[in-house]
Design a protein around this motif. Structure first.
Motif, short mmCIF file in Angstrom:
data_model
loop_
_atom_site.label_atom_id
_atom_site.label_comp_id
_atom_site.label_asym_id
_atom_site.label_seq_id
_atom_site.Cartn_x
_atom_site.Cartn_y
_atom_site.Cartn_z
N THR A 12 50.51 41.43 46.63
CA THR A 12 49.66 40.27 46.85
C THR A 12 48.22 40.84 47.03
OG1 THR A 12 51.46 39.03 48.38
CG2 THR A 12 48.92 38.66 48.77
N THR A 13 48.21 42.01 47.42
CA THR A 13 46.77 42.41 47.70
C THR A 13 46.09 43.08 46.76
OG1 THR A 13 47.73 44.40 48.46
CG2 THR A 13 46.93 43.12 50.25
N ALA A 108 38.97 33.64 54.44
CA ALA A 108 38.98 32.81 55.74
C ALA A 108 40.42 32.59 55.93
CB ALA A 108 38.34 31.60 55.67
N GLY A 109 40.91 31.91 56.97
CA GLY A 109 42.21 31.44 57.30
C GLY A 109 42.92 32.69 57.75
N SER A 110 44.14 32.93 57.11
CA SER A 110 44.92 34.22 57.45
C SER A 110 44.41 35.21 56.80
CB SER A 110 46.49 33.89 57.11
OG SER A 110 46.73 33.56 55.90
N LEU A 111 43.46 35.27 56.06
CA LEU A 111 42.96 36.75 55.47
C LEU A 111 41.50 36.86 55.93
CD1 LEU A 111 43.60 36.08 51.85
CD2 LEU A 111 44.85 37.58 53.47
N ALA A 112 41.11 36.06 57.29
CA ALA A 112 39.67 36.16 57.73
C ALA A 112 39.55 37.68 58.25
CB ALA A 112 39.65 35.28 58.75
N ALA A 113 40.55 38.22 58.66
CA ALA A 113 39.92 39.91 59.13
C ALA A 113 39.72 40.75 58.05
CB ALA A 113 41.39 40.44 59.66
N TYR A 114 39.88 40.43 56.74
CA TYR A 114 39.53 41.16 55.91
C TYR A 114 37.81 41.07 55.68
CZ TYR A 114 44.23 42.05 54.35
OH TYR A 114 45.50 42.44 54.40
N PRO A 115 37.07 42.29 55.43
CA PRO A 115 35.58 42.20 55.39
C PRO A 115 35.35 41.89 53.91
CG PRO A 115 36.49 44.47 54.99
CD PRO A 115 37.66 43.45 55.50
N ALA A 159 39.71 45.97 50.67
CA ALA A 159 41.04 45.20 49.64
C ALA A 159 40.11 44.42 48.71
CB ALA A 159 41.94 44.54 50.45
N PHE A 160 39.23 43.87 49.09
CA PHE A 160 38.42 42.86 48.01
C PHE A 160 37.11 43.35 47.85
CE2 PHE A 160 41.23 40.63 51.01
CZ PHE A 160 41.87 39.82 50.33
N ASN A 161 36.92 43.34 46.50
CA ASN A 161 35.46 43.69 45.88
C ASN A 161 35.07 42.93 44.99
OD1 ASN A 161 34.94 46.53 47.12
ND2 ASN A 161 37.32 46.68 46.70
N LEU A 162 33.84 42.93 44.85
CA LEU A 162 33.11 42.33 43.40
C LEU A 162 33.32 42.94 41.98
CD1 LEU A 162 30.04 40.93 45.27
CD2 LEU A 162 31.73 39.62 44.43
N GLY A 163 33.20 44.33 42.27
CA GLY A 163 33.49 45.17 41.08
C GLY A 163 34.83 45.56 40.85
N CYS A 204 45.67 48.77 47.52
CA CYS A 204 46.82 49.27 47.04
C CYS A 204 47.82 49.78 48.22
CB CYS A 204 47.05 50.47 46.08
SG CYS A 204 46.30 50.05 44.40
N LEU A 205 47.21 49.44 49.56
CA LEU A 205 47.88 49.63 50.71
C LEU A 205 48.22 51.29 50.85
CD1 LEU A 205 50.35 46.83 51.79
CD2 LEU A 205 48.17 47.37 52.54
N SER A 206 47.30 52.16 50.61
CA SER A 206 47.44 53.33 50.50
C SER A 206 46.28 54.13 51.22
CB SER A 206 47.33 54.06 49.12
OG SER A 206 47.37 55.46 49.24
N PRO A 207 46.47 55.11 52.16
CA PRO A 207 45.46 55.81 52.89
C PRO A 207 44.25 56.56 52.03
CG PRO A 207 47.38 56.58 53.44
CD PRO A 207 47.68 55.46 52.47
N THR A 208 44.92 57.07 50.82
CA THR A 208 44.29 57.69 49.83
C THR A 208 44.21 56.98 48.59
OG1 THR A 208 46.21 59.09 49.13
CG2 THR A 208 44.83 59.95 50.94
#
Length: 303
Positions: A12-13, A108-115, A159-163, A204-208
């Motif tokens: 999903t991400t 927004a909605g259930s994804l509102a926590a993402y910057p 997780a969300f980017n324009l580039g 990609c849900l990775s710390p690195t």
């Protein structure tokens, strides 16, 4: 030890990252009469306001409601500036352009926590040539090549980017000819090829940073163009997109894109420039967030 990655949420991400990047990375949507060969020695400025909204998430054709997919909303607004110039190359009509977007993507909605992400998008370069063009019979065959440069705003920690933080290229062929009266038919097929993004972390849900790769994506678009008179034109496009499965650190994600869309266009040519309004949305989608609204307002001025 690194925590195990949830495969469904990873899919999903990663798809969200891909959908939110500049539209050209998804498909090269042609405008009405884009396949018509232009006269040489014209420089033009095109300004576009582009807005989309994506909502329900689908996995293998089924809507997912499990958290965090309960009420996902992904919005993008951008302004796109394009400078183009037409010419003749070895007797063939040609055009080249460079374009740069600037915009905002927010959830927004259930994804509102993402910057949110605000800034420039990836620069796109394109060149098209017409091996065959006949204005008397209104029949044209055009070939185009596109290159996307990773100039857009990108943070691997988001997780969300324009580039996209990767290169992409695309080759396209288009054909247009009369059907009946003032109605022309147009068809175009393009295939997009992606470079790798070696700095995929949050998406990609990775710390690195890990490596995100994507297989080629093919888009077919077909539809009628009705040239009402010298001022007004309307058009409708059916668009089918297939391919584009991804992998993270060489682990294949079964997230093939299989999307059907439509795009409606209205064009007005005036002494002050050409104005275009477009509206569209997804009709069917196999994997990813469904696009429920696409609105584009475009101004084109030649000088």
């Amino acid at each position: 030890m690194r925590a195990p990655i949830s495969r469904p949420f990873l899919i999903t991400t990663v798809l969200a990252l891909w959908l939110l990047t500049y539209k050209a990375a998804f498909a090269i949507d042609l405008q009405p009469n884009d396949i018509v060969a232009p006269p040489p020695d014209i420089t033009a400025l095109t300004l576009t306001y582009y807005s989309t909204q994506n909502t329900t998430y689908y996995s293998n054709g089924t809507a997912v409601s499990k958290s965090p997919y309960g009420n996902p909303v992904i919005n993008t607004n951008s302004g796109i500036t394009r400078i183009s110039h037409t010419y003749s190359l070895a007797g063939l009509p040609g055009v080249s352009y460079v374009q740069l977007p600037y915009g905002t993507a927010w959830q927004a909605g259930s994804l509102a926590a993402y910057p949110a992400s605000t800034g420039i998008g990836d620069t796109a370069l394109a060149t098209a040539l017409w091996p065959y063009s006949n204005h008397e019979t209104r029949t044209y065959l055009g070939l185009a090549a596109y290159l996307g440069l990773p100039t857009g705003t990108y943070k691997s920690s988001q997780a969300f980017n324009l580039g996209q933080n990767r290169y992409y290229s695309d080759v396209q062929m288009g054909f247009q000819t009369p059907i009946v009266g003032k109605v022309d038919g147009a068809i175009a097929v393009d295939t997009m090829f992606y470079g790798g993004n070696s700095q995929c972390a949050a998406a990609c849900l990775s710390p690195t940073n890990v490596a995100l790769n994507q297989k080629p994506l093919t888009t077919t678009q077909v539809g009628p163009i009705y040239n009402i008179n010298q001022i007004f034109t309307v058009a409708a496009n059916y668009i089918y997109v297939a391919g584009g499965a991804q992998s993270v650190n060489n682990v294949y994600l079964n997230n093939v894109i299989n999307t059907q869309r439509y795009l409606l266009s209205a064009v007005a040519r005036t002494p002050y420039g050409r104005f275009t309004v477009q509206y569209g949305r997804d009709m069917e989608i196999k994997n990813g967030f469904m696009q429920t609204e696409l609105l584009a307002l475009r101004y084109h001025y030649a000088f």
